[in-house]
Write a protein that holds these residues in place. Structure first.
Motif, PDB file in Angstrom:
ATOM      1  N   THR A 164      46.977  25.269  78.745  1.00 35.01           N
ATOM      2  CA  THR A 164      45.929  26.175  79.225  1.00 35.01           C
ATOM      3  C   THR A 164      46.235  27.636  78.961  1.00 35.01           C
ATOM      4  OG1 THR A 164      46.965  26.196  81.392  1.00 35.01           O
ATOM      5  CG2 THR A 164      45.191  24.605  81.063  1.00 35.01           C
ATOM      6  N   ARG A 165      47.433  27.941  78.447  1.00 30.39           N
ATOM      7  CA  ARG A 165      47.761  29.332  78.154  1.00 30.39           C
ATOM      8  C   ARG A 165      48.281  29.458  76.727  1.00 30.39           C
ATOM      9  NH1 ARG A 165      50.889  31.893  83.316  1.00 30.39           N
ATOM     10  NH2 ARG A 165      51.071  29.748  84.047  1.00 30.39           N
ATOM     11  N   ALA A 166      47.921  30.556  76.058  1.00 28.30           N
ATOM     12  CA  ALA A 166      48.375  30.756  74.682  1.00 28.30           C
ATOM     13  C   ALA A 166      48.905  32.168  74.511  1.00 28.30           C
ATOM     14  CB  ALA A 166      47.231  30.498  73.712  1.00 28.30           C
ATOM     15  N   LEU A 167      50.119  32.287  73.981  1.00 29.90           N
ATOM     16  CA  LEU A 167      50.675  33.585  73.614  1.00 29.90           C
ATOM     17  C   LEU A 167      50.380  33.766  72.127  1.00 29.90           C
ATOM     18  CD1 LEU A 167      54.181  33.148  75.315  1.00 29.90           C
ATOM     19  CD2 LEU A 167      52.088  34.083  76.313  1.00 29.90           C
ATOM     20  N   ALA A 219      40.189  33.637  68.906  1.00 37.72           N
ATOM     21  CA  ALA A 219      40.350  32.231  68.525  1.00 37.72           C
ATOM     22  C   ALA A 219      40.679  31.351  69.722  1.00 37.72           C
ATOM     23  CB  ALA A 219      41.462  32.113  67.483  1.00 37.72           C
ATOM     24  N   VAL A 220      40.991  31.968  70.860  1.00 37.11           N
ATOM     25  CA  VAL A 220      41.373  31.178  72.036  1.00 37.11           C
ATOM     26  C   VAL A 220      40.123  30.509  72.606  1.00 37.11           C
ATOM     27  CG1 VAL A 220      42.436  31.266  74.318  1.00 37.11           C
ATOM     28  CG2 VAL A 220      43.269  32.762  72.496  1.00 37.11           C
ATOM     29  N   PRO A 221      40.115  29.181  72.725  1.00 33.42           N
ATOM     30  CA  PRO A 221      38.908  28.499  73.204  1.00 33.42           C
ATOM     31  C   PRO A 221      38.658  28.776  74.691  1.00 33.42           C
ATOM     32  CG  PRO A 221      40.693  26.924  72.876  1.00 33.42           C
ATOM     33  CD  PRO A 221      41.204  28.240  72.407  1.00 33.42           C
ATOM     34  N   SER A 222      37.417  28.623  75.109  1.00 31.17           N
ATOM     35  CA  SER A 222      37.119  28.871  76.521  1.00 31.17           C
ATOM     36  C   SER A 222      37.802  27.781  77.345  1.00 31.17           C
ATOM     37  CB  SER A 222      35.611  28.864  76.761  1.00 31.17           C
ATOM     38  OG  SER A 222      35.097  27.596  76.457  1.00 31.17           O
ATOM     39  N   LYS A 260      42.504  24.721  69.703  1.00 35.38           N
ATOM     40  CA  LYS A 260      41.568  23.724  70.239  1.00 35.38           C
ATOM     41  C   LYS A 260      42.302  22.418  70.547  1.00 35.38           C
ATOM     42  CE  LYS A 260      37.390  22.736  68.217  1.00 35.38           C
ATOM     43  NZ  LYS A 260      36.558  23.143  67.064  1.00 35.38           N
ATOM     44  N   GLU A 261      43.193  22.042  69.609  1.00 34.10           N
ATOM     45  CA  GLU A 261      43.960  20.808  69.811  1.00 34.10           C
ATOM     46  C   GLU A 261      44.902  20.961  71.014  1.00 34.10           C
ATOM     47  OE1 GLU A 261      43.603  18.029  68.269  1.00 34.10           O
ATOM     48  OE2 GLU A 261      45.412  16.897  68.840  1.00 34.10           O
ATOM     49  N   ALA A 262      45.526  22.159  71.133  1.00 38.21           N
ATOM     50  CA  ALA A 262      46.428  22.407  72.261  1.00 38.21           C
ATOM     51  C   ALA A 262      45.668  22.270  73.575  1.00 38.21           C
ATOM     52  CB  ALA A 262      47.040  23.798  72.140  1.00 38.21           C
ATOM     53  N   HIS A 263      44.470  22.815  73.602  1.00 41.17           N
ATOM     54  CA  HIS A 263      43.660  22.749  74.808  1.00 41.17           C
ATOM     55  C   HIS A 263      43.323  21.300  75.141  1.00 41.17           C
ATOM     56  CE1 HIS A 263      39.802  23.732  77.163  1.00 41.17           C
ATOM     57  NE2 HIS A 263      40.839  23.952  77.935  1.00 41.17           N
ATOM     58  N   LYS A 264      42.969  20.540  74.089  1.00 43.09           N
ATOM     59  CA  LYS A 264      42.635  19.134  74.285  1.00 43.09           C
ATOM     60  C   LYS A 264      43.800  18.369  74.903  1.00 43.09           C
ATOM     61  CE  LYS A 264      41.320  16.516  70.677  1.00 43.09           C
ATOM     62  NZ  LYS A 264      40.805  16.451  69.323  1.00 43.09           N
ATOM     63  N   ARG A 316      46.077  18.560  60.127  1.00 44.90           N
ATOM     64  CA  ARG A 316      46.135  18.051  61.481  1.00 44.90           C
ATOM     65  C   ARG A 316      47.073  18.871  62.350  1.00 44.90           C
ATOM     66  NH1 ARG A 316      46.889  11.846  62.743  1.00 44.90           N
ATOM     67  NH2 ARG A 316      48.135  11.927  60.873  1.00 44.90           N
ATOM     68  N   PRO A 317      46.572  19.405  63.477  1.00 48.91           N
ATOM     69  CA  PRO A 317      47.479  20.137  64.360  1.00 48.91           C
ATOM     70  C   PRO A 317      48.389  19.168  65.115  1.00 48.91           C
ATOM     71  CG  PRO A 317      45.167  20.489  64.958  1.00 48.91           C
ATOM     72  CD  PRO A 317      45.196  19.366  63.992  1.00 48.91           C
ATOM     73  N   VAL A 318      49.649  19.526  65.216  1.00 49.88           N
ATOM     74  CA  VAL A 318      50.645  18.691  65.888  1.00 49.88           C
ATOM     75  C   VAL A 318      51.462  19.602  66.806  1.00 49.88           C
ATOM     76  CG1 VAL A 318      52.678  17.243  65.547  1.00 49.88           C
ATOM     77  CG2 VAL A 318      50.834  17.175  63.882  1.00 49.88           C
TER      78      VAL A 318
END
Ligand code: TYD
Ligand code: MG
Length: 460
Positions: A423-426, A434-437, A415-419, A305-307
């Protein structure tokens, strides 16, 4: 041609003789020598081989039809998830954890739910008086649950009581260290007592189909037998972890004969007992309203589970001369030293005259190597006082050469972060796919590129 010699083998010990005798000269058994019509064996191998004299066992195939073990839902989804779908009747479960972490509370809640659902549940406390357990149940809102309760420590008394009537669906023993088996000498809590008591209780569980939950204390000194001796005897081993000063608790499976060990259950300890936390990120992200230098969100993976966790760094410049401190809460201090060294050697940043503090918010312990990049970003942000935007997460492993490397399950984490609204990933450059649209990925292959990006006003 020599006549083949007759051989007689003893049916009791397998020794082979060349002459029939009334008594076996090896084991002294009477009338046990029978003429051996089989292959010629030497007396030595016949006596020392296990290849004959046994009962044949049936060998089966793997693809034979076997029903899945039935499971009883505990009514607590986080508990069911950790167990792999619910409690298996007849199985033995061991729950370990520090004193005061909430084992008794959790099990009383499980017992209450199952009893209310109509199962026969027996809760034996060897530590607390029945009144104490009753008061706790009332506090948990379970005062009316038909749990059968006793304060007892003798395994013989417990099993004698339970053999009358229908066996319970669940038997909770709190804790195994307080149980005493009169088969053996010795005080409760010694390794041999714990083992003997557990053996008797597990035998009862297997015979009757009762699910057994044993509570085991973990102590630092060796005076009480910890649950380690029991781990091979039970089907499932769960650990209940967390900082006592913090609210959250994690139930983790470390052994499970009936499911995976990669699932966790997350709970929060509140005034009315443990509540389930189905969205753990809410617990570990502090109230963030505006960007603060030194704070970076890291999409950690707990089980499958992503946390989201917040990593906080603070860098304090010192007047030269004093020895600077490095303090870490929730992360590995050796790993922090490594990241600082890489930042100094590869990016020319100096932490020599500065105190460095690193904290994982919420009291979580992170051991995930993918946190390297987020920690480095937090340190750079703290040193340069450039805040990382609130909508940004950072992740990836860091090598000593300063290279950013992808980590496990990047897609799942992002994906979990986006949910959750990030909206930005380093990320490492190699992980940009792997960065979701809908999320903007900034990929870096070397740490100096990331440092330049953060120093160049990433907060825009
Ligand atoms: P407990 O279940 O007794 O721990 P263990 O069996 O693992 O030793 O829980 C102990 C702590 O939980 C205790 O310090 C008080 C706290 N607690 C709450 O905060 N809220 C509650 O509703 C209950 C029952 C306990
Ligand atoms: Mg307890």
């Amino acid at each position: 041609m020599a006549k083949p010699q007759k051989r007689y083998s003893c049916q009791a010990c397998g020794a082979v003789q060349t002459k029939w005798q009334g008594q076996c000269p090896d084991c002294a058994e009477w009338n046990s020598l029978i003429e051996d019509a089989g292959a010629v064996v030497t007396p030595f191998s016949a006596k020392h081989s296990l290849q004959r004299g046994g009962t044949r066992i049936a060998l089966e195939t793997l693809d034979a039809d076997t029903p899945l073990p039935p499971r009883t839902s505990t009514g607590i989804a986080e508990m069911d998830r950790t167990l792999g779908g619910g409690i298996v009747p007849g199985s033995a479960i061991l729950i370990g954890g520090d004193p005061g972490i909430g084992k008794s509370t959790l099990l009383l809640q499980v017992a209450g739910r199952l009893a209310t659902a109509g199962h026969r549940i027996v809760y034996i406390s060897g530590e607390e008086a029945a009144d104490q357990v009753r008061l706790r149940a009332r506090r948990l809102g379970l005062g009316d649950a038909p749990v059968e309760l006793a304060s007892a420590t003798s395994v013989r008394d417990i099993l004698t009581t339970l053999t009358d009537g229908a066996p319970p669906a669940l038997l909770v023993i709190d804790s195994i260290q307080t149980m005493h088996s009169d088969i053996l000498e010795g005080a409760p809590g010694t390794v041999s007592q714990v083992r003997a008591a557990a053996q008797e209780l597990i035998r009862f569980a297997k015979q009757t189909g009762t699910a057994l939950v044993l509570v085991g204390h973990v102590t630092k000194d060796g005076s009480i037998a910890g649950p380690r001796v029991l781990e091979h005897m039970v089907d499932t081993v769960l650990y209940f972890e967390g900082e006592r000063s913090h609210q959250y608790r994690i139930l983790r499976a470390v052994k499970n004969r009936f499911g995976g060990t990669d699932e966790i259950g997350v709970f929060a300890m509140e005034t009315a007992g443990l509540t389930e936390v189905s969205n753990p990120s809410s617990l570990f992200l502090t109230q963030r309203e505006r960007p603060v230098a030194g704070s970076v969100v890291f999409p950690a993976l707990e089980g499958t589970r992503p946390v989201m966790v917040e990593i906080q760094a603070l860098v304090v410049r010192l007047a030269s001369g004093a020895t600077p401190r490095r303090a870490v809460v929730g992360w590995d201090s050796g790993r922090l030293a490594m990241i600082l060294a890489v930042l100094e050697a590869r990016c020319g940043m100096s932490f020599a005259n500065a105190e460095v503090y690193l904290n994982i918010a919420g009291g979580l312990r992170v051991s995930d190597p993918a946190a390297d990049v987020a920690v480095a970003a937090a340190l750079v942000s703290a040193l340069t006082e450039n805040a990382v935007p609130l909508d940004t997460v950072a992740l990836g492993e860091l090598s000593l050469s300063g290279e950013l490397r992808p980590a496990a399950h990047l897609q799942l984490r992002l994906k979990e972060a986006h949910k959750l609204g990030f909206t930005r990933a380093l990320t490492p450059k190699a992980a940009r796919d792997a960065v979701p649209s809908g999320m903007r990925g900034e990929g870096f292959s070397h740490l100096p590129d990331l440092v330049a990006h953060l120093a160049g006003g990433a907060a825009d």
